[in-house]
Design a protein around this motif. Structure first.
Motif, PDB file in Angstrom:
ATOM      1  N   GLU A   1       0.842  -1.189   0.000  1.00  0.00           N
ATOM      2  CA  GLU A   1       0.000   0.000   0.000  1.00  0.00           C
ATOM      3  C   GLU A   1       0.879   1.241   0.000  1.00  0.00           C
TER       4      GLU A   1
ATOM      5  N   ASP B   1     -10.852   3.436  -4.748  1.00  0.00           N
ATOM      6  CA  ASP B   1     -10.425   2.659  -3.583  1.00  0.00           C
ATOM      7  C   ASP B   1      -9.631   3.509  -2.583  1.00  0.00           C
TER       8      ASP B   1
ATOM      9  N   LYS C   1      -8.665   5.897   0.465  1.00  0.00           N
ATOM     10  CA  LYS C   1      -9.219   6.158   1.793  1.00  0.00           C
ATOM     11  C   LYS C   1      -8.532   7.383   2.390  1.00  0.00           C
TER      12      LYS C   1
ATOM     13  N   ALA D   1      -7.748  -1.664  11.059  1.00  0.00           N
ATOM     14  CA  ALA D   1      -8.869  -2.345  10.427  1.00  0.00           C
ATOM     15  C   ALA D   1      -9.442  -1.511   9.284  1.00  0.00           C
TER      16      ALA D   1
ATOM     17  N   GLY E   1      -6.975  -1.663   6.447  1.00  0.00           N
ATOM     18  CA  GLY E   1      -6.603  -2.993   5.996  1.00  0.00           C
ATOM     19  C   GLY E   1      -5.132  -3.287   6.197  1.00  0.00           C
TER      20      GLY E   1
END
Length: 229
Positions: free
Chosen positions: A111, A133, A135, A207, A210
């Protein structure tokens, strides 16, 4: 999954969150130069999108005439067909993001992200739509704490500085809460990282993003109290 870290103003804790995410070994959060690259490229693309309809028919007609062999008229600003031109800019944005992703993968990080405090929420909204996608981690620290920290580093020197700081804090936070996509935005209460709530808050952040465990040991190290130059 790009991770965008921001806050209403500087001195809010974005670097701490950048360090936490990078410490997982699964992500690397690039800094403010990289974020500024994305911000400026995104602004340029949005400007092109906004301006295209105003001259689309005229420009496309000029191109058609030139392609047909008629070059004996004023053509110094000849452009590709409007939809092709916008696709070029969209492709440049995607290539920039792909480049940052590849740079992260060079070090085994699956990531990537960027951090930039005081990023205007409208720009973050654009990126949430452009990258479905993506965040956003939006760090919210108590205003008086942000102000005191900024003063300590001589970022606030005049009444005008303080007035702008106050305006940006409250306007940016209000816009962020109103317009950022709730399902892909985490409003982080900075205070939750400074007391007994920290372990649970770190688990919630991990969480949401991810990621694996965000090491609590990072919280014990302060790196932002550098002297003003």
């Amino acid at each position: 999954m790009p991770i965008f870290i921001s806050s209403p103003v500087r001195r809010s804790g974005t670097t701490l969150l950048q360090r936490l995410c990078s410490a997982t070994g699964e992500a690397i959060i690039f800094g403010e130069t990289a974020a500024n690259d994305l911000a400026q490229a995104g602004q340029l693309f949005q400007y092109k999108q906004q301006m295209a309809p105003h001259h689309q028919q005229w420009r496309d007609q000029i191109l058609e005439r030139v392609v047909a062999g008629d070059v004996n008229h004023w053509i110094p600003d000849l452009l590709p067909r409007t939809d092709t031109y916008l696709d070029l800019h969209a492709g440049a944005l995607k290539a920039l993001c792909a480049g940052f992703a590849a740079a992260a993968q060079e070090y085994g990080r699956r990531e990537w992200g960027v951090k930039f405090p005081e990023w205007h929420p409208a720009s973050l909204v654009f990126w949430q739509h452009f990258l479905p996608d993506a965040k956003v981690m939006y760090v919210v620290r108590d205003y008086e704490e942000c102000l005191a920290s900024a003063r300590k580093l001589d970022m606030i020197q005049t009444d005008q500085d303080q007035a702008l700081f106050h305006h940006n804090y409250h306007q940016h936070l209000a816009l962020a809460r109103q317009h950022l996509l709730p399902e892909r935005t985490y409003f982080l209460d900075y205070a939750a990282l400074c007391d007994a709530r920290a372990p649970e808050e770190l688990r919630k952040i991990a969480a949401f993003l991810g990621l694996g465990e965000l090491p609590e040991s990072v919280l014990a190290v302060r790196v932002g109290d550098y002297p003003s130059s």
